[in-house]
Design a protein around this motif. Sequence first.
Motif, mmCIF file in Angstrom:
data_model
loop_
_atom_site.group_PDB
_atom_site.id
_atom_site.type_symbol
_atom_site.label_atom_id
_atom_site.label_comp_id
_atom_site.label_asym_id
_atom_site.label_seq_id
_atom_site.Cartn_x
_atom_site.Cartn_y
_atom_site.Cartn_z
ATOM 1 N N SER A 158 10.686 -49.149 1.536
ATOM 2 C CA SER A 158 11.975 -48.815 0.897
ATOM 3 C C SER A 158 13.289 -48.991 1.440
ATOM 4 C CB SER A 158 11.944 -47.494 -0.017
ATOM 5 O OG SER A 158 13.087 -47.469 -0.689
ATOM 6 N N PRO A 159 14.040 -50.057 1.690
ATOM 7 C CA PRO A 159 15.126 -50.076 2.585
ATOM 8 C C PRO A 159 16.209 -49.210 1.970
ATOM 9 C CG PRO A 159 14.633 -52.188 1.193
ATOM 10 C CD PRO A 159 13.309 -51.387 0.994
ATOM 11 N N ASP A 160 16.274 -49.099 0.795
ATOM 12 C CA ASP A 160 17.370 -48.480 0.243
ATOM 13 C C ASP A 160 16.861 -47.783 -1.065
ATOM 14 O OD1 ASP A 160 18.894 -51.253 -0.407
ATOM 15 O OD2 ASP A 160 18.068 -50.195 -2.054
ATOM 16 N N LYS A 161 17.439 -46.745 -1.717
ATOM 17 C CA LYS A 161 16.752 -46.319 -2.828
ATOM 18 C C LYS A 161 16.838 -47.220 -4.170
ATOM 19 C CE LYS A 161 20.432 -43.694 -5.297
ATOM 20 N NZ LYS A 161 20.890 -42.300 -6.185
ATOM 21 N N ALA A 162 17.516 -48.429 -4.140
ATOM 22 C CA ALA A 162 17.383 -49.209 -5.163
ATOM 23 C C ALA A 162 16.169 -50.461 -5.119
ATOM 24 C CB ALA A 162 18.407 -50.000 -5.244
ATOM 25 N N HIS A 163 15.619 -50.239 -3.959
ATOM 26 C CA HIS A 163 14.372 -51.223 -3.645
ATOM 27 C C HIS A 163 13.104 -50.553 -3.243
ATOM 28 C CE1 HIS A 163 18.280 -53.577 -3.403
ATOM 29 N NE2 HIS A 163 17.561 -54.382 -3.772
ATOM 30 N N SER A 207 -7.026 -58.380 -6.887
ATOM 31 C CA SER A 207 -6.410 -59.097 -8.034
ATOM 32 C C SER A 207 -6.180 -58.021 -9.115
ATOM 33 C CB SER A 207 -7.420 -60.197 -8.516
ATOM 34 O OG SER A 207 -7.766 -60.910 -7.752
ATOM 35 N N ALA A 208 -5.013 -57.776 -9.678
ATOM 36 C CA ALA A 208 -4.362 -57.023 -10.796
ATOM 37 C C ALA A 208 -3.206 -57.327 -10.985
ATOM 38 C CB ALA A 208 -4.589 -55.557 -10.173
ATOM 39 N N VAL A 209 -2.719 -56.367 -11.897
ATOM 40 C CA VAL A 209 -1.152 -56.444 -12.291
ATOM 41 C C VAL A 209 -0.727 -55.096 -11.599
ATOM 42 C CG1 VAL A 209 0.552 -56.583 -14.344
ATOM 43 C CG2 VAL A 209 -1.617 -57.549 -14.821
ATOM 44 N N TYR A 210 0.471 -55.381 -10.944
ATOM 45 C CA TYR A 210 1.365 -54.491 -10.145
ATOM 46 C C TYR A 210 2.501 -54.239 -10.958
ATOM 47 C CZ TYR A 210 -2.455 -54.879 -6.829
ATOM 48 O OH TYR A 210 -3.438 -54.941 -5.961
ATOM 49 N N PHE A 211 2.751 -52.801 -11.326
ATOM 50 C CA PHE A 211 3.911 -52.547 -11.816
ATOM 51 C C PHE A 211 4.882 -51.593 -10.972
ATOM 52 C CE2 PHE A 211 3.515 -53.942 -16.111
ATOM 53 C CZ PHE A 211 2.325 -54.074 -16.453
ATOM 54 N N CYS A 212 6.020 -51.858 -10.893
ATOM 55 C CA CYS A 212 7.009 -51.080 -10.328
ATOM 56 C C CYS A 212 7.861 -50.104 -11.174
ATOM 57 C CB CYS A 212 8.147 -51.909 -9.759
ATOM 58 S SG CYS A 212 9.285 -50.886 -8.894
ATOM 59 N N ALA A 213 8.054 -48.904 -11.248
ATOM 60 C CA ALA A 213 8.829 -47.950 -12.050
ATOM 61 C C ALA A 213 9.759 -47.136 -11.396
ATOM 62 C CB ALA A 213 7.786 -47.138 -12.780
ATOM 63 N N SER A 214 10.623 -46.688 -12.003
ATOM 64 C CA SER A 214 11.686 -45.896 -11.556
ATOM 65 C C SER A 214 11.963 -44.639 -12.285
ATOM 66 C CB SER A 214 12.978 -46.589 -11.029
ATOM 67 O OG SER A 214 13.805 -46.942 -12.226
ATOM 68 N N SER A 215 12.560 -43.600 -11.779
ATOM 69 C CA SER A 215 12.979 -42.397 -12.808
ATOM 70 C C SER A 215 13.972 -41.675 -11.982
ATOM 71 C CB SER A 215 11.797 -41.249 -12.728
ATOM 72 O OG SER A 215 11.410 -40.550 -11.576
ATOM 73 N N GLN A 216 14.730 -40.982 -12.910
ATOM 74 C CA GLN A 216 16.189 -40.345 -12.668
ATOM 75 C C GLN A 216 15.606 -39.029 -12.409
ATOM 76 O OE1 GLN A 216 18.532 -40.082 -10.825
ATOM 77 N NE2 GLN A 216 20.281 -40.292 -12.228
ATOM 78 N N LEU A 217 15.776 -38.105 -11.411
ATOM 79 C CA LEU A 217 15.455 -36.794 -11.264
ATOM 80 C C LEU A 217 13.936 -36.690 -11.223
ATOM 81 C CD1 LEU A 217 18.235 -35.178 -13.559
ATOM 82 C CD2 LEU A 217 18.099 -35.297 -10.994
ATOM 83 N N SER A 218 13.476 -35.918 -12.497
ATOM 84 C CA SER A 218 12.001 -35.723 -12.476
ATOM 85 C C SER A 218 11.431 -36.671 -13.491
ATOM 86 C CB SER A 218 11.794 -34.363 -12.879
ATOM 87 O OG SER A 218 10.428 -33.962 -13.132
ATOM 88 N N TYR A 249 8.309 -43.120 -3.909
ATOM 89 C CA TYR A 249 9.399 -42.973 -2.818
ATOM 90 C C TYR A 249 10.584 -42.430 -3.600
ATOM 91 C CZ TYR A 249 7.910 -45.664 1.377
ATOM 92 O OH TYR A 249 7.087 -46.205 2.341
ATOM 93 N N ASN A 250 11.218 -41.206 -2.995
ATOM 94 C CA ASN A 250 12.222 -40.698 -3.490
ATOM 95 C C ASN A 250 13.421 -40.887 -2.545
ATOM 96 O OD1 ASN A 250 14.208 -37.942 -3.476
ATOM 97 N ND2 ASN A 250 13.372 -38.296 -5.474
ATOM 98 N N ASN A 251 14.313 -41.664 -2.868
ATOM 99 C CA ASN A 251 15.517 -41.821 -1.880
ATOM 100 C C ASN A 251 15.247 -42.063 -0.440
ATOM 101 O OD1 ASN A 251 18.301 -41.941 -1.334
ATOM 102 N ND2 ASN A 251 18.616 -39.778 -1.250
ATOM 103 N N LYS A 252 14.256 -43.320 -0.507
ATOM 104 C CA LYS A 252 13.693 -43.993 0.698
ATOM 105 C C LYS A 252 12.648 -43.298 1.391
ATOM 106 C CE LYS A 252 17.712 -44.439 2.997
ATOM 107 N NZ LYS A 252 18.438 -44.937 4.296
ATOM 108 N N GLN A 301 15.886 -51.857 -8.482
ATOM 109 C CA GLN A 301 16.466 -51.304 -9.984
ATOM 110 C C GLN A 301 17.717 -51.038 -9.914
ATOM 111 O OE1 GLN A 301 17.451 -47.658 -10.293
ATOM 112 N NE2 GLN A 301 16.575 -46.944 -8.221
ATOM 113 N N ASN A 302 18.439 -51.195 -11.067
ATOM 114 C CA ASN A 302 19.998 -50.994 -10.964
ATOM 115 C C ASN A 302 20.340 -49.765 -11.805
ATOM 116 O OD1 ASN A 302 19.500 -51.826 -13.642
ATOM 117 N ND2 ASN A 302 20.776 -53.823 -13.216
ATOM 118 N N LEU A 303 19.494 -48.697 -11.880
ATOM 119 C CA LEU A 303 19.628 -47.739 -12.623
ATOM 120 C C LEU A 303 20.155 -46.426 -12.249
ATOM 121 C CD1 LEU A 303 16.418 -48.128 -14.704
ATOM 122 C CD2 LEU A 303 18.637 -48.484 -15.996
ATOM 123 N N GLY A 304 20.310 -46.526 -10.669
ATOM 124 C CA GLY A 304 20.832 -45.618 -9.950
ATOM 125 C C GLY A 304 19.615 -44.463 -9.899
#
Lengths: 112, 114
Positions: free
Chosen positions: B68-73, B86-97, B49-52, B25-28
């Motif tokens: 999680s090698p760093d907070k962006a990955h 077998s399924a669909v796997y979704f990654c997501a991110s959030s800022q703060l809460s 994961y929160n900040n790795k 994610q490139n959202l910080g």
Amino acid sequence: ILNVEQSPQSLHVQEGDSTNFTCSFPSSNFYALHWYRWETAKSPEALFVMTLNGDEKKKGRISATLNTKEGYSYLYIKGSQPEDSATYLCAFPQGGSEKLVFGKGTKLTVNP
Amino acid sequence: DTAVSQTPKYLVTQMGNDKSIKCEQNLGHDTMYWYKQDSKKFLKIMFSYNNKELIINETVPNRFSPKSPDKAHLNLHINSLELGDSAVYFCASSQLSAGIDGYTFGSGTRLTVV
């Protein structure tokens, strides 16, 4: 156990119809309620985050209301268009935590 | 620029293999998640994961290991794949809460185990 229930499971409407569907959630320890729009083969996209009892939010033809005391939220679509066809998900943060618990969604199909 | 990107989009593999799905994610954002869309189309959380640092680990077989090698990955490695994975796997991110901010989702990875 936290339950988020959505109804109906699916809905077919004609273009131009207005429609609404429901999300029910536990009313105790309310924190926030999220609505997402999920088109087939795409990722869920955030529509609204609602936090206050009586909140009403609007985005174009889509609006949502929130009743935290009785534990429900309605999503309304005015003048449905075929491009509104999607699954609409609501989600509730369990215990105010980072974990969003999702309902099973309401699948809306708008026929031209 | 894609905010949350997952690779690959599709993955077909044989039972018993080991595979990885990557997410960036490139959202910080500070927190990242893996969700699984089960056979009933229900989104269920697997990890967060929160900040790795691992903060949520649902009841998931230990064949699934997030890294999680760093907070962006946040990558998901699956050992000894089974048909039921077998399924669909979704990654997501959030800022703060996530409770207030909600998620930004990736486009999903459709995993098929044959």
